[in-house]
Write a protein that holds these residues in place. Structure first.
Motif, short mmCIF file in Angstrom:
data_model
loop_
_atom_site.label_atom_id
_atom_site.label_comp_id
_atom_site.label_asym_id
_atom_site.label_seq_id
_atom_site.Cartn_x
_atom_site.Cartn_y
_atom_site.Cartn_z
N TRP A 1 -10.90 41.76 5.08
CA TRP A 1 -11.00 41.77 3.62
C TRP A 1 -12.46 41.75 3.20
CZ3 TRP A 1 -13.18 38.88 -0.20
CH2 TRP A 1 -12.68 39.01 -1.50
N VAL B 1 -14.27 44.67 1.15
CA VAL B 1 -14.75 44.44 -0.21
C VAL B 1 -16.24 44.69 -0.30
CG1 VAL B 1 -15.04 42.66 -1.99
CG2 VAL B 1 -12.85 42.89 -0.79
N ALA B 2 -16.97 44.36 0.73
CA ALA B 2 -18.42 44.54 0.70
C ALA B 2 -18.83 45.99 0.87
CB ALA B 2 -19.07 43.70 1.80
N ARG B 3 -17.96 46.81 1.47
CA ARG B 3 -18.40 48.15 1.87
C ARG B 3 -17.47 49.29 1.47
NH1 ARG B 3 -21.86 47.87 6.80
NH2 ARG B 3 -22.60 45.74 6.93
N ARG B 4 -16.24 49.00 1.10
CA ARG B 4 -15.27 50.09 0.89
C ARG B 4 -14.46 49.93 -0.38
NH1 ARG B 4 -13.04 51.72 6.96
NH2 ARG B 4 -15.12 51.99 7.84
N THR B 5 -15.02 49.26 -1.36
CA THR B 5 -14.27 49.00 -2.59
C THR B 5 -15.09 49.47 -3.78
OG1 THR B 5 -13.19 47.12 -1.55
CG2 THR B 5 -13.16 47.18 -3.95
N TYR B 6 -14.43 50.13 -4.71
CA TYR B 6 -15.11 50.61 -5.91
C TYR B 6 -15.39 49.47 -6.88
CZ TYR B 6 -14.48 55.51 -4.69
OH TYR B 6 -14.58 56.73 -4.08
N LEU B 7 -16.30 49.73 -7.80
CA LEU B 7 -16.64 48.75 -8.84
C LEU B 7 -15.39 48.27 -9.57
CD1 LEU B 7 -18.99 47.37 -10.40
CD2 LEU B 7 -18.95 49.34 -11.95
N GLY C 1 -12.58 47.74 -8.33
CA GLY C 1 -11.64 47.12 -7.40
C GLY C 1 -10.78 48.16 -6.70
N LEU D 1 -18.39 55.88 -1.28
CA LEU D 1 -17.63 55.56 -2.49
C LEU D 1 -17.97 56.54 -3.61
CD1 LEU D 1 -18.07 51.69 -2.27
CD2 LEU D 1 -15.91 52.92 -2.01
N ARG E 1 -12.99 33.75 -4.29
CA ARG E 1 -13.39 35.16 -4.19
C ARG E 1 -12.16 36.06 -4.23
NH1 ARG E 1 -15.47 35.93 2.10
NH2 ARG E 1 -13.45 35.74 3.12
N LEU F 1 -11.39 39.19 -7.05
CA LEU F 1 -11.01 40.58 -6.82
C LEU F 1 -9.68 40.91 -7.50
CD1 LEU F 1 -11.97 43.18 -5.38
CD2 LEU F 1 -10.33 42.61 -3.57
N ARG G 1 -10.55 41.64 -11.13
CA ARG G 1 -11.20 42.95 -11.25
C ARG G 1 -10.18 44.07 -11.10
NH1 ARG G 1 -16.38 44.74 -10.84
NH2 ARG G 1 -17.15 42.62 -10.54
N ALA H 1 -25.67 49.46 -7.67
CA ALA H 1 -24.98 49.42 -6.39
C ALA H 1 -25.94 49.21 -5.24
CB ALA H 1 -24.21 50.73 -6.18
N ALA I 1 -24.23 42.14 0.90
CA ALA I 1 -23.67 41.07 0.07
C ALA I 1 -22.16 41.15 0.13
CB ALA I 1 -24.15 41.24 -1.36
N LEU I 2 -21.50 40.08 -0.29
CA LEU I 2 -20.04 40.10 -0.31
C LEU I 2 -19.54 41.19 -1.25
CD1 LEU I 2 -17.28 38.97 0.42
CD2 LEU I 2 -17.54 37.33 -1.43
N TRP I 3 -20.29 41.40 -2.31
CA TRP I 3 -19.89 42.40 -3.31
C TRP I 3 -21.07 43.34 -3.51
CZ3 TRP I 3 -15.96 44.76 -5.02
CH2 TRP I 3 -15.92 45.38 -6.28
N PRO I 4 -20.89 44.63 -3.33
CA PRO I 4 -22.05 45.53 -3.27
C PRO I 4 -22.59 45.95 -4.63
CG PRO I 4 -20.04 46.76 -2.84
CD PRO I 4 -19.63 45.32 -3.01
N PHE I 5 -22.01 45.42 -5.71
CA PHE I 5 -22.46 45.81 -7.06
C PHE I 5 -23.02 44.57 -7.74
CE2 PHE I 5 -18.74 48.32 -5.80
CZ PHE I 5 -19.34 49.56 -5.66
#
Lengths: 641, 641
Positions: free
Chosen positions: A289, A293-299, A301, A318, A348, A352, A355, A534, B597-601
């Motif tokens: 997870w 979330v750190a690398r493969r998730t859009y702003l 969510g 992304l 955390r 998410l 979001r 980003a 970071a945990l969240w890239p944005f």
């Protein structure tokens, strides 16, 4: 596993009810959403979407398939894709939650009709499918990659659990148990060593074990989780990674392949880990997870960067204009994060969920609840055409919200999420209440020792940032009210019942005291619009910024721009903070004109001409295209330095 | 249409021989590549690739399918995809050009064997397929969307034309004519009103008309072109745009949908327009080419931005990391541009051919000619795994070059392009020679009035920019030697036979005079490395630059970076020109470290830490991954201002 299999009292009406974990869920009878953003969405769901979905499935013969099985004529012709049964089940789950929901509508008639259809099509040994195993059809389990039989069972069992939690023992739950018994008999340790191309049976079987106390359902779910990752499914053009069948769950680094498949599987793995005390498995999914979330998730969510295979991309891949971010992946992401939140209490996961609910799940349905985004792009370059309200879209990627799809998972998945939404707001840990999501709500809960407490929440969130929690029922001993401070909420403040105001940091803030009825705790969240940018490895949005306001992602949409100017002409100046003028967010920037050369790649140094500075209005992403065909973008290029 | 249908002299051995147009092609007997970049590629093609392709098709039973038809057992089981016949035909075309090529190898034995297999499988009425229409198979033309029967015919006819032009009348040409007659009888004005899901029959029928002088083949090609665009093919998940069946060719604005389909169709439309004098149709395709090149083409010349549907994206949607840029689309783009060049003489078409040949077609094959890129991405984020030389890739997108694919169009398409490459170098307009592409070559041609002229070209292009053209045979009247000055070649100079040096601008430079044998004309092209940047509407590469050197696109590849540093750490400083140090291009920049970071944005303002400035080596894009698994990128982010 403490409940007896003969009980008819099934605990709270809530989608996931682990027997262990840091937090315990409340049910739809315990938490009632009474007003605001989500109450509006729940009303639209109840009064429009549920009926809309039933109507389409009747009209297209997806419900009729079950009758055709009973009448022995399904072999002559069947309607819909091989997994259309699952849509009837997802909707049955939605109808069950709607019935259970405090303030919900009475869905019994439709639910009874659908249950009857399904029940009569079940084979004596528990097998149930309108696509396989009936006269004139392919044999059972002859296409595990694409047949979706176990996937359909998973949704059937989730519906069976929902209906049991809503109203106690009933025919649908009996059907679900017979299916689960059939699965255990067929796919057990000594049975077929297969897995389904689409995970979903895993979390469903755990939930049925939680409902019934039957260990064998849990064992079967654990078997399915462990069997995956050994490339037993066929290699296809999409690779076994598509099925998450490339690496065992407990050894994987990140979610990958088809996003919904990966997320449902991860949710099931958490369920198995929690019920079996498998901390290694739980830690593995937590790590996945975190990396996802750190690398493969859009702003927003949103998850899933590839249209091809509806799948996750590589780390930091992304692209906003090719975001797939399927609505169902949003639903599945909420399922996963919710289970991890219950298991660990880490806020955390609630961040998410918030979001994703506001920017994916809420973005999908049209304002009238009768059309849906399947794909939730972050940049729309062409206006497209409004689909007819009377037509089925053959494509997931339609330019605008469509009334129905050839593969129509998203409308039903939105429906079941909306109907059960109150269950995701508040938990208890026995020593108090944890408020994870903010909405006008009435909450009642039982703490350890049978202590009953109640609170009322009042807020205009997300429009305004103030959340007031008034204690109702309480007793003379201390308990803890915990409030999530979202990760973006730098500068938040808490007002204690005695009026003391103190700054609070993102995470969780606890108020522990002997509460009196009428005590008020207030959380003030700063919902001023803010620039975000980003990680530089997200190549696709280099040199751009986005604007968020509270939990909402904003966007620029063509109806708000003058004349023929397109959203791609927008440039913004991040040195000027965005402003909120009576609820309308404005950014400072300019509109540029770019000439088209014969060849778009030229010697370095060409800069488009900036026009005069201007104020550019933004709207919440989840409302985009509600005014008709439009171009839209979330990430806005900077003005030239 | 001046030739008689009974002639056995078929004109120059060249892939497209229009009867009208600004320029006339030369044949493989007239232009011989004698050394340098392309001679090396042709040698690898002749000595490795051709045999490699035949070997794989024998091994997988794609050639065996034809025998199975003859033996009446194809209904029991067939090998390969429904269009595998076309691979045998593409290779037959390649073998024909190789045989015709001055300096080529003798491919007669293999060609005769394949021709025999194909000929025996033909039905008495001309129908020919190993996938339809034989006992135990679906009936003929029952799946025009996906059946590919007419597509396969197209490649068969192209092979038939190639073999006729290589050696005169032969069995393969007879087979092709019978197929074409069958198509005219079946799909003519009064016949089936269908079109094929995959265009290709259109240019093939025109070429057969050119070969034979038979008007009915041209009429049938024109019918197929006009029938498309009326949504007669089924609506699928990909929309009829996938088939270019959404808008008639003469009314379309831009190429769209499946890239290879769109490009083959456009090539056929040019052929029809030229032969019928349909200037409106020609102008429509020219406009589509222009818009497609300005808005939907990668820096490499690659076309197709979507993996999903292997299709063009929207205008300016050109993500480097998701570039599909199929090798076959490169081949098809060369086909289209070549036809437009012959029709109009506009050097912009030769510019794109050069770019595409060097950076798409030449990038596909491995150095040994036994593995191929199907997809030509401009950014590779993960190293991937080297495929076994003994395995078929089920996927177009393999991480590195693969020996063979389940859909293996690209190797054969590369082979036929390489074998016929000399035909694309030089043309005549009757009054002189036009040199479009530069390589060591010997050229002979007949000008108007039967005047024979010859030139020798010597160059180390693209490594060096000097091109020397020495006149051999000539006469005592003036003629014109025209040289293309590539669009990037600002600062080019021409040296006339008398030693006068003059600056020349991108476009075409003409030298008209009475040449003497031994006269030398020299073109000096500046092949210093240079920065290029993209139109700001190409969102995916905002804030980055690329480096080109002559016609070559360069890239950074992980083997050239120190230690564990990834290509995504590279930042470049465009204020310092790239340098060429003994053929090694270096740019000035730095390698940054980015924390996850945990969240890239995050709130705007975070900048990665730059390390000390460094020199970063670049390599030609067409060589990437020849040193094994690697990450790679073409577009390089700027250092922070």
């Amino acid at each position: 596993m403490t409940q007896s299999s003969t009980t008819t009292s099934y605990g709270p009406a809530t989608p996931a009810a682990p027997s262990r974990g840091r937090l315990r869920p409340l049910g739809l009878a315990d938490v009632r959403i009474t007003g605001g953003f989500w109450a509006d969405r729940q009303r639209v769901n109840a009064t429009a979407t549920l009926e809309h979905c039933v109507g389409w499935m009747d009209r297209l013969g997806w419900t009729g398939n079950f009758e055709a099985v009973v009448q022995g004529r399904i072999g002559e012709g069947r309607n819909g894709r091989e997994f259309s049964d699952s849509e009837v089940y997802k909707l049955s789950e939605a109808l069950s939650w709607e019935r259970a929901r405090a303030g919900g509508t009475d869905t019994s008639e439709t639910l009874d009709r659908l249950t009857g259809l399904v029940a009569r099509a079940q084979h004596p040994d528990g097998y149930l499918s309108t696509a396989f195993g009936n006269p004139g059809q392919p044999a059972r389990y002859t296409d595990l990659e694409w047949g979706h039989e176990l996937y359909c069972y998973g949704h059937l069992i989730q519906a069976a659990v929902a209906r049991a939690r809503a109203e106690g023992d009933n025919e649908l739950t009996a059907v679900g148990r017979r299916v689960a018994d059939h699965v255990c008999a067929t796919f057990g340790t000594d049975g077929l060593q297969g897995i389904c191309g689409h995970p979903e049976i895993e979390p469903a079987l755990v939930e049925l074990a939680r409902l019934t106390g039957e260990q064998r359902y849990l064992d079967q779910a654990a078997l399915f989780v462990e069997r995956r990752g050994h490339r037993t499914l066929a290699d296809t053009e999409l690779d076994q990674v598509y099925f998450s069948d490339d690496v065992p769950v407990r050894h994987a680094r990140v979610l990958r392949g088809h996003a919904v498949r990966a997320l449902y599987l991860a949710a099931g793995a958490v369920d198995v880990a929690v019920e079996t005390g498998d901390d290694e498995l739980l830690a593995a999914v937590e790590q996945q997870w975190e990396t996802t979330v750190a690398r493969r998730t859009y702003l927003t969510g949103g998850m899933g960067a590839h249209h091809s295979g509806e799948s996750f991309g590589a780390d930091f891949e992304l692209p906003p204009d090719r975001a797939y971010a399927e609505t169902c992946a949003g639903v599945a992401s909420v399922m996963l994060s919710w289970r991890l939140l219950l298991a660990t209490g880490n806020p955390r996961y609630a961040d998410l969920i918030e979001r994703t609910l506001y920017n994916v799940v809420a973005a999908s349905p049209a304002a009238d609840g009768r059309a849906f985004f399947y794909v939730n792009t972050l940049h729309r370059r062409e206006r497209g055409v409004l689909p007819s309200p009377d037509s089925v879209s053959p494509r997931a990627l339609s330019s605008l919200r469509s009334p129905w799809f050839a593969v129509s998972c998203c409308p039903n998945n939105v429906a079941r999420t909306m109907a059960s939404l109150a269950a995701y707001l508040v938990t208890t840990d026995g020593g108090g209440l944890q408020l994870h999501q903010y909405a006008d709500a009435e909450v009642e809960a039982t703490l350890d020792g049978g202590r009953r407490v109640a609170v009322s929440v009042r807020t205009a969130y997300p429009r305004e940032g103030s959340v007031t929690v008034r204690v109702g029922r309480t007793d003379d001993r201390p308990w803890t009210l915990s409030l999530r401070v979202p990760s973006w909420a730098t500068g938040a403040e808490l007002v204690e019942p005695d009026g003391r105001r103190r700054p609070v940091s993102p995470g969780t803030v606890d108020v522990t005291r002997v509460f009196a009825s009428g005590d008020v705790v207030r959380l003030d969240l700063p919902v001023l619009p803010r620039w975000v940018e980003a990680d530089p490895r997200v190549d696709a949005v280099r040199g751009t910024l986005a604007v968020e306001r509270g939990p909402l992602v904003l966007c620029v949409e063509s109806p708000d721009l003058p004349g023929e100017v397109d959203v791609d002409a927008v440039r913004v100046d991040p040195s000027v903070d965005p402003v909120d003028r009576d609820g309308q967010v404005l950014v400072t920037g300019s509109l540029v004109r770019t000439d088209t050369a014969l060849w778009p790649f030229q010697p370095a140094g060409t800069v488009p001409r900036d026009t005069t500075p201007t104020q550019i209005p933004l709207v919440p992403y989840n409302t985009w295209a509600n005014r008709g065909p439009a171009t839209m973008r979330v990430w806005l290029p900077r003005t030239a330095p």
